[in-house]
Design a protein around this motif. Structure first.
Motif, PDB file in Angstrom:
ATOM      1  N   TYR B 280      56.663   7.991  59.919  1.00 27.31           N
ATOM      2  CA  TYR B 280      56.803   6.576  60.241  1.00 27.31           C
ATOM      3  C   TYR B 280      57.425   5.744  59.127  1.00 27.31           C
ATOM      4  N   TYR B 281      58.177   6.403  58.234  1.00 24.97           N
ATOM      5  CA  TYR B 281      58.998   5.659  57.290  1.00 24.97           C
ATOM      6  C   TYR B 281      60.385   5.546  57.894  1.00 24.97           C
ATOM      7  N   ARG B 282      61.036   4.425  57.673  1.00 22.52           N
ATOM      8  CA  ARG B 282      62.370   4.225  58.237  1.00 22.52           C
ATOM      9  C   ARG B 282      63.375   5.021  57.407  1.00 22.52           C
ATOM     10  N   PRO B 283      64.056   5.978  58.012  1.00 19.52           N
ATOM     11  CA  PRO B 283      64.972   6.824  57.240  1.00 19.52           C
ATOM     12  C   PRO B 283      66.273   6.093  56.920  1.00 19.52           C
ATOM     13  N   ARG B 284      66.913   6.520  55.842  1.00 20.68           N
ATOM     14  CA  ARG B 284      68.215   5.956  55.465  1.00 20.68           C
ATOM     15  C   ARG B 284      69.329   6.637  56.256  1.00 20.68           C
ATOM     16  N   ASN B 285      69.165   7.896  56.529  1.00 18.91           N
ATOM     17  CA  ASN B 285      70.177   8.673  57.248  1.00 18.91           C
ATOM     18  C   ASN B 285      70.346   8.096  58.652  1.00 18.91           C
ATOM     19  N   GLU B 286      71.566   7.701  58.968  1.00 18.86           N
ATOM     20  CA  GLU B 286      71.808   6.982  60.230  1.00 18.86           C
ATOM     21  C   GLU B 286      71.480   7.823  61.459  1.00 18.86           C
ATOM     22  N   ALA B 287      71.830   9.085  61.385  1.00 25.09           N
ATOM     23  CA  ALA B 287      71.569   9.938  62.546  1.00 25.09           C
ATOM     24  C   ALA B 287      70.058  10.086  62.784  1.00 25.09           C
ATOM     25  N   VAL B 288      69.344  10.288  61.724  1.00 23.28           N
ATOM     26  CA  VAL B 288      67.894  10.425  61.859  1.00 23.28           C
ATOM     27  C   VAL B 288      67.276   9.084  62.278  1.00 23.28           C
ATOM     28  N   ALA B 289      67.820   7.993  61.712  1.00 22.38           N
ATOM     29  CA  ALA B 289      67.305   6.658  62.065  1.00 22.38           C
ATOM     30  C   ALA B 289      67.497   6.397  63.558  1.00 22.38           C
ATOM     31  N   ALA B 290      68.655   6.791  64.068  1.00 21.83           N
ATOM     32  CA  ALA B 290      68.919   6.586  65.495  1.00 21.83           C
ATOM     33  C   ALA B 290      67.965   7.401  66.346  1.00 21.83           C
ATOM     34  N   LYS B 291      67.675   8.604  65.894  1.00 25.08           N
ATOM     35  CA  LYS B 291      66.789   9.485  66.651  1.00 25.08           C
ATOM     36  C   LYS B 291      65.380   8.898  66.770  1.00 25.08           C
ATOM     37  N   TYR B 292      64.943   8.214  65.720  1.00 25.43           N
ATOM     38  CA  TYR B 292      63.576   7.691  65.708  1.00 25.43           C
ATOM     39  C   TYR B 292      63.507   6.173  65.912  1.00 25.43           C
ATOM     40  N   ALA B 293      64.613   5.580  66.370  1.00 28.78           N
ATOM     41  CA  ALA B 293      64.674   4.108  66.463  1.00 28.78           C
ATOM     42  C   ALA B 293      63.578   3.532  67.343  1.00 28.78           C
ATOM     43  N   GLN B 294      63.194   4.273  68.362  1.00 31.46           N
ATOM     44  CA  GLN B 294      62.222   3.746  69.326  1.00 31.46           C
ATOM     45  C   GLN B 294      60.840   3.492  68.726  1.00 31.46           C
ATOM     46  N   GLN B 295      60.516   4.223  67.650  1.00 28.44           N
ATOM     47  CA  GLN B 295      59.149   4.079  67.131  1.00 28.44           C
ATOM     48  C   GLN B 295      58.996   2.888  66.178  1.00 28.44           C
ATOM     49  N   PHE B 296      60.126   2.270  65.821  1.00 26.85           N
ATOM     50  CA  PHE B 296      60.049   1.148  64.886  1.00 26.85           C
ATOM     51  C   PHE B 296      60.321  -0.168  65.610  1.00 26.85           C
ATOM     52  N   PRO B 297      59.392  -1.135  65.530  1.00 21.72           N
ATOM     53  CA  PRO B 297      59.616  -2.415  66.214  1.00 21.72           C
ATOM     54  C   PRO B 297      60.774  -3.188  65.582  1.00 21.72           C
TER      55      PRO B 297
END
Lengths: 471, 332
Positions: B280-297
């Protein structure tokens, strides 16, 4: 508990609150400012359930604060140093135990009362034989240090000052001023010896010297060794510097073969120690010893008058050799040692190797409440009259003798003033009130061969007393 | 001459020591990163071994970020620090243990992941918490750790302050009063963020927990009964950038500089970023960030540089002795 709490709540809070609700409002109109101030105040719970919840929260907060305080205290304890005071002394210790400072010490308040000293009167006296504060500790986990001055007799002498690295149990390095590893009774602390004064063999081994020593234990103390290089002090001597370039080499091996096995022979220890060296004295510093009676009276000294023809000086090789051992079983103990000290001496043009010998046998019996030990008696029950416990009592007896080489007389010493042998019998009574306090009473009779203008020197009969406090 | 034999013996004894074992690192981190680094450590050890490196064991130490930094300065031999805020790493650097340019040695100011500050409330949000204003309401019990010891708590206070400045048109007096009213509702100050989570979740104290986003999501998904908590994202919050650094002098002393550097660089790899996102840390890597975007408000974020001019200024103004926090809290 919760039920009780609810009933208390109703009794103390809910009922008065309910009564208040029945009271008519005396000032129904509020000013705007009052309304604003009220808005800043915590909202008052309207229902009993809300009040119960509020009280429950307060209790939870108090519990949690207590919990946090405990956690903080535990955390602080991990990083805070410790200061302790106990029967073993006073100490400061870092949280990780790597840094330690201990304040210890001991005092010997003695009495010496000479009996039948008509021919050679000696003064009956009380004396502060030893007053020794001890500063010792550890830095960086493995480096120990010890500093022990002595103010006994109104003089200041630095007895011990050394550092020691404990690299492994089998390999320790010590440097500074300390007891060289020769002798047996000499290596006992003054707080642990059986009699008020040590026996004659201690006259022939070095007291304290400056040097470097390697030492260690193997197999949990089954075998131990010590080997070192020292300035080289005369027999029984202590010095803070050297008077010549040569050094003494001292070594000791000691075995306690059954210390790990246990059983009746657990506290049997046998060893041998010695030293070799070459010492060259001068007229100003002859480098030779004088020997003393148990009452610290000089009974032997080499000839000296400050001139070359009549002053005896050390003039070559010196060797010491000492087989030694002890055995302790329950309340009984036995300690024995033998020492020879051979020294090349010269008076004018006359040189001679002189070998002096000494030995002792001492036994002790702890009458009540404690085991005999090389490391003194630790009473099982301390002195407490209210509890009818009296500590530990001990009886002791000792025979010791020192014989000087026959060739010593008359060239190197005057038989009219120095005895050629001294033989002593002693009995003692020790009362260990606790680990820190000990009372000692000894009677020792020493007879001499020679040492007088006519016949033998008068026997020395002395009653000793000692009040010892050590921590 | 005769003492020559002593010296070899001495040298022999001094040289005799324990043989070199496997490589060990100590990662001194802040409070809520326990689970993150447990997984990172395992993955890194495997990756390092696969690259032909030694067996690596990474030990962890956790606590309030400021307290952890102080421990390292006082002698805790950390090979790496992974703290809550750059100021705490700066404090270690000021002691000489870390090079001054530490923040430029890794990408993104040496912050491999980010987070923000959100609210955790109880099921159904009974106190109707929606934004920072609601934390000032009488009767709302707010849980946050102590800014003197917790990096997370400092982020919390600054996030509230940033909101206050917007609300009151950059009026510092009104903003301070606003934040003061929030802290008036704080019944207890834990030393670290995880302690506050325990207070709120396990001890059942308070109506709202101001928390790291990762800690809040962690609580919702993995602590307590399912659905016992829910996250409320405020309208405005702060972009938290927890930094990492090799403790140069200690790593050099331990001869672990290379593996320590690789350990931190691993955090930037896709695998490391994936692990960060899973925790639940916001990643810097854009691809990974996009993959997990739904879990971050979705939250409007400001940075500490934009509002406070950086951590050094913020620390001095807010958290130094006699600073804003002392004025707020001592007055209660």
């Amino acid at each position: 508990m919760r039920t009780l709490f609810v009933w208390m709540f109703f009794a103390l809070v809910a009922l008065p609150a309910a009564k208040a609700q029945e009271t008519p409002q005396e000032a129904p109109q509020e000013t705007a400012q009052e309304a604003q101030e009220e808005a800043q105040e915590p909202a008052q719970p309207a229902t009993v359930e809300e009040r119960l919840d509020e009280l429950d929260q307060k209790i939870r907060v108090l519990d949690r604060k207590t919990e946090i305080d405990k956690e903080a205290a535990a955390e602080k304890a991990k990083t805070a140093g410790q200061a302790t005071a106990s029967k073993d002394g006073f100490s400061l210790k870092s949280a990780d135990g790597n840094f330690v400072l201990k304040l210890r010490g001991y005092t010997h308040f003695d009495g010496r009362f000479f009996q039948s000293d008509d021919q050679r009167p000696a003064t009956d006296t009380f004396t502060l034989r030893r007053v020794r504060p001890i500063f010792e500790g550890t830095v960086y986990k493995i480096f120990d240090f010890r500093i022990m001055p002595d103010f006994g007799g109104g003089q200041t002498v630095l007895q011990d000052a050394y550092i020691e690295g404990r690299f492994t149990p089998a390999f320790r390095v010590r440097a500074g001023k300390f007891k060289p590893p020769v002798g047996l009774e000499r290596l006992q602390s003054a707080t642990e010896i059986l009699f008020v004064e040590r026996a004659f063999p201690t006259n022939l081994v070095p007291n304290r010297d400056l040097g470097v020593q390697l030492s260690g234990d193997f197999n949990g103390g089954v075998a131990s060794y010590a080997v070192g290089v020292f300035n080289g002090v005369p027999d029984g001597g202590s010095a803070d510097g050297d008077t010549n370039d040569d050094k003494d080499y001292a070594a000791r091996v000691f075995f306690q073969p059954f210390v790990k096995v246990g059983g009746a022979l657990k506290n049997l220890g046998l060893g041998v120690s010695g030293s070799v060296g070459k010492q060259e004295g001068t007229l100003a510093a002859p480098g030779l010893p004088a020997f003393r009676t148990p009452a610290q009276q000089t009974f032997f000294s080499y000839r000296t008058d400050g001139t070359a023809p009549n002053t005896v000086i050390a003039d070559g090789d010196r060797t010491r050799f000492s087989p030694q051992g002890y055995f302790y079983s329950g309340p009984f103990g036995l300690l024995a040692e033998y020492v020879t000290s051979k020294q090349a001496v010269r008076r004018g043009a006359v040189s001679q190797d002189l070998e002096h010998k000494s030995w002792q046998v001492a036994g002790n019996w702890v009458l009540t409440g404690g085991d005999a030990s090389y490391r003194s008696v630790n009473p099982k029950k301390v002195f407490d009259p209210a509890a009818h416990t009296w500590g530990a009592f001990e009886l002791a007896a000792r025979y010791s003798k020192l014989e000087l080489d026959d060739e010593t007389f008359p060239t190197f010493a005057n038989l009219a003033s120095s005895a050629s042998a001294a033989e002593a019998w002693a009995v003692g009574f020790n009362w260990y009130l606790n680990k820190n306090l000990r009372l000692m009473f000894d009677y020792e009779d020493t007879s001499f061969e020679g040492g007088a203008t006519v016949g033998d020197r008068e026997d020395e009969k002395v009653l000793f007393s000692r009040f010892q406090i050590a921590f | 001459m005769r003492i020559r034999f002593v010296l070899p013996l001495l040298a022999l004894g001094l040289a005799a020591g324990p043989a070199a074992a496997q490589v060990k690192l100590l990662n001194v981190s802040y409070d809520p990163t326990r689970e993150l680094y447990q997984e990172v450590n395992t993955a890194f050890a495997k990756a390092w071994k696969a690259k032909g490196g030694q067996d690596v064991t990474v030990q962890q130490s956790h606590g309030g970020s400021g307290k952890q930094a102080r421990s390292v300065i006082d002698g805790l031999e950390a090979d790496v620090v992974t703290l809550a805020l750059a100021y705490d790493v700066d404090a270690v650097a000021a002691s000489g243990l870390i090079a001054k340019n530490w923040q430029t040695r890794l990408p993104n100011n040496s912050a491999p992941y980010t987070s923000t500050i959100v609210f955790l409330v109880r099921k159904g949000n009974p106190k109707k918490i929606k934004d920072w204003d609601d934390l000032t309401r009488p009767g709302v019990s707010v849980i946050t750790p102590n800014p003197k010891t917790s990096g997370g708590a400092r982020w919390n206070l600054l996030a509230a302050w940033g909101y206050g400045l917007r609300k009151f048109n950059n009026d510092p007096a009104k903003t301070q009063d606003f934040v003061k009213r929030i802290f008036k509702n704080v019944p207890i100050l834990d030393t670290g963020a995880r302690g506050s989570t325990v207070t709120f979740v396990e001890r059942g104290i308070g109506d709202v927990l101001i928390a790291w986003e990762n800690e809040a999501i962690f609580a919702v998904r993995e602590l307590g009964d399912k659905g016992a908590f829910q996250i409320v994202a405020p309208s405005v919050s702060i972009l938290a950038e927890p930094p990492v650094a090799v403790v140069d002098k200690i790593a050099a002393k331990h001869k672990t500089a290379a593996v320590a550097k690789a350990y931190l660089e691993f955090l930037y790899t896709p695998e490391g970023q994936e692990i960060a996102a899973k925790h639940y840390y916001r990643p810097r890597n854009e691809a990974v960030a996009a993959k997990y975007a739904q879990q971050f408000p979705k939250v409007s974020l400001f940075t500490i540089d934009q509002v406070f001019g950086g951590w050094t200024k913020a620390q001095k103004a807010f958290f130094a002795d006699g600073g804003v926090f002392d004025q707020i809290y001592a007055a209660q």
